[in-house]
Design an enzyme around this catalytic site. Structure first.
Site, PDB file in Angstrom:
ATOM      1  N   ASP A 134      -4.429 -13.292 -10.545  1.00 27.97           N
ATOM      2  CA  ASP A 134      -4.501 -12.443  -9.361  1.00 27.97           C
ATOM      3  C   ASP A 134      -3.701 -13.096  -8.231  1.00 27.97           C
ATOM      4  O   ASP A 134      -3.943 -14.250  -7.875  1.00 27.97           O
ATOM      5  CB  ASP A 134      -5.954 -12.254  -8.924  1.00 27.97           C
ATOM      6  CG  ASP A 134      -6.091 -11.172  -7.864  1.00 27.97           C
ATOM      7  OD1 ASP A 134      -6.348 -10.026  -8.232  1.00 27.97           O
ATOM      8  OD2 ASP A 134      -5.929 -11.499  -6.665  1.00 27.97           O
ATOM      9  N   ASN A 157       1.423  -6.955   1.968  1.00 29.08           N
ATOM     10  CA  ASN A 157       1.671  -5.530   2.241  1.00 29.08           C
ATOM     11  C   ASN A 157       1.522  -5.213   3.725  1.00 29.08           C
ATOM     12  O   ASN A 157       2.333  -4.474   4.301  1.00 29.08           O
ATOM     13  CB  ASN A 157       0.708  -4.661   1.423  1.00 29.08           C
ATOM     14  CG  ASN A 157       1.178  -4.428   0.001  1.00 29.08           C
ATOM     15  OD1 ASN A 157       2.371  -4.492  -0.285  1.00 29.08           O
ATOM     16  ND2 ASN A 157       0.245  -4.169  -0.897  1.00 29.08           N
ATOM     17  N   GLU A 176      -2.590  -6.057  -8.007  1.00 29.18           N
ATOM     18  CA  GLU A 176      -1.880  -7.339  -8.040  1.00 29.18           C
ATOM     19  C   GLU A 176      -2.405  -8.237  -9.150  1.00 29.18           C
ATOM     20  O   GLU A 176      -2.187  -9.449  -9.136  1.00 29.18           O
ATOM     21  CB  GLU A 176      -2.021  -8.055  -6.687  1.00 29.18           C
ATOM     22  CG  GLU A 176      -3.418  -8.512  -6.335  1.00 29.18           C
ATOM     23  CD  GLU A 176      -4.263  -7.456  -5.629  1.00 29.18           C
ATOM     24  OE1 GLU A 176      -5.203  -7.841  -4.927  1.00 29.18           O
ATOM     25  OE2 GLU A 176      -3.976  -6.250  -5.780  1.00 29.18           O
ATOM     26  N   HIS A 182       5.045  -2.301   1.922  1.00 23.68           N
ATOM     27  CA  HIS A 182       4.838  -2.123   0.477  1.00 23.68           C
ATOM     28  C   HIS A 182       6.090  -2.426  -0.338  1.00 23.68           C
ATOM     29  O   HIS A 182       5.991  -2.801  -1.507  1.00 23.68           O
ATOM     30  CB  HIS A 182       4.352  -0.700   0.192  1.00 23.68           C
ATOM     31  CG  HIS A 182       2.940  -0.454   0.657  1.00 23.68           C
ATOM     32  ND1 HIS A 182       1.848  -0.883  -0.057  1.00 23.68           N
ATOM     33  CD2 HIS A 182       2.445   0.134   1.766  1.00 23.68           C
ATOM     34  CE1 HIS A 182       0.730  -0.564   0.582  1.00 23.68           C
ATOM     35  NE2 HIS A 182       1.074   0.062   1.701  1.00 23.68           N
ATOM     36  N   ASP A 215       5.945  -4.691  -3.550  1.00 23.64           N
ATOM     37  CA  ASP A 215       6.473  -4.334  -4.872  1.00 23.64           C
ATOM     38  C   ASP A 215       7.401  -5.429  -5.398  1.00 23.64           C
ATOM     39  O   ASP A 215       7.371  -5.770  -6.592  1.00 23.64           O
ATOM     40  CB  ASP A 215       7.228  -3.008  -4.795  1.00 23.64           C
ATOM     41  CG  ASP A 215       6.300  -1.813  -4.615  1.00 23.64           C
ATOM     42  OD1 ASP A 215       5.075  -1.982  -4.768  1.00 23.64           O
ATOM     43  OD2 ASP A 215       6.806  -0.714  -4.315  1.00 23.64           O
TER      44      ASP A 215
END
Length: 295
Positions: free
Chosen positions: A172, A180, A215, A185, A189
């Site tokens: 994680d 973010n 994530e 975003h 990404d």
């Protein structure tokens, strides 16, 4: 004139007979190739069908798009190779080998028979591409959760049946929400795609990386006990920490928390996942950027 006509008639009959035999051979091969959409099976069927007409000792078929390197038989000194494609679509390369040179007539016949193989290979390519898309996460280009669910169930059954080890690593990305929130975003990404690439570089060739959701990633380790999984987990953690991510004028340092669990005798899919997930959350609670084993 009668002798000449008779001679011509005989030549015509021979030509017709030869043409009919070739057409029947083509039909036999084409029919057999309609039975599968697996590359290795198509090559095996084709080579079995042409063995009598074009004897050979070894076969090599490579298809880089699907990381396929199929070999059969004994590779010998002399060979003939063909790059296969249709309408600019690459279908791989086929090579036949044997100890004697291939004659011109044999090569001419082989080139004719390869026409039977082209379209079944194209159908297999389209089918495998569709499967690949269905089981691949479009953002990170690693396997998706559907692929993971299928693989995990299969590997658990195999491990229980054979008594072999099976381990999972949950990964994680730390503080992903803040990435973010602070950078947007698009940066998020990019971070996920970068972590996925680092994970693929960190694991062994036999290991599989999946995007589990958000994530979170999961790595499936066949034939690996808890000690081996912890070693791999620590290597992954260190590799992620050692990378930097450039976004515009900013440089981001990413870390991840990892949880490791190994299959037990009474484990189901759900129980194994819960133990790996719990280990990962324990790594979060204990400061992040660390690897924790299921207790």
């Amino acid at each position: 004139m009668k002798e000449k006509a008779a001679e011509l008639a005989v030549v015509s009959n021979k030509t017709f007979a030869a043409s009919t035999a070739v057409n029947l051979h083509h039909y036999d091969i084409s029919s057999a190739l309609q039975t599968t959409l697996e590359f290795d099976e198509l090559i095996a069927i084709f080579c079995n069908k042409i063995q009598h007409t074009i004897p050979h000792n070894g076969v090599v078929y490579t298809n880089p798009e699907f990381d396929l390197d199929y070999k059969r038989g004994v590779l010998a000194r002399h060979s003939c190779s063909y790059a296969l494609k249709v309408e600019e679509q690459q279908l791989g390369e086929l090579k036949l080998t044997r100890s004697q040179r291939f004659s011109k007539d044999e090569l001419k016949m082989l080139e004719s028979l390869l026409c039977c193989l082209i379209y079944p290979l194209r159908n297999a390519t389209l089918f495998q591409q569709a499967l690949k898309m269905a089981f691949t996460d479009p953002l990170t280009k690693v396997n998706n959760r559907t692929a993971f669910n299928d693989s995990l169930l299969r590997e658990i059954k195999r491990a229980h049946r054979s008594g072999s080890h099976l381990s999972l690593i949950f990964v994680d990305v730390d503080h992903f929400k803040s990435i973010n929130d602070q950078y947007g975003h698009e940066c998020g990404d990019l971070a996920l795609a970068s972590v996925a690439a680092w994970l693929k570089d960190s694991v062994r060739g036999s290991d599989a990386v999946y995007r589990y959701g958000g994530e979170e990633f999961v790595i499936l380790l066949s034939d690996t006990d808890i000690d081996g999984a912890m070693v791999i987990g620590e290597r992954i953690r260190a590799d992620i920490e050692s990378h930097t991510l450039a976004y515009g004028m900013d440089v981001l340092n990413l870390t991840a928390s990892l949880g490791v669990a190994t299959l037990k005798g009474d484990d189901t899919v759900d129980s194994l996942l819960k133990r790996a997930d719990a280990a990962m959350y324990r790594a979060k609670r204990q400061g992040r950027n660390r690897v924790e084993a299921d207790s």
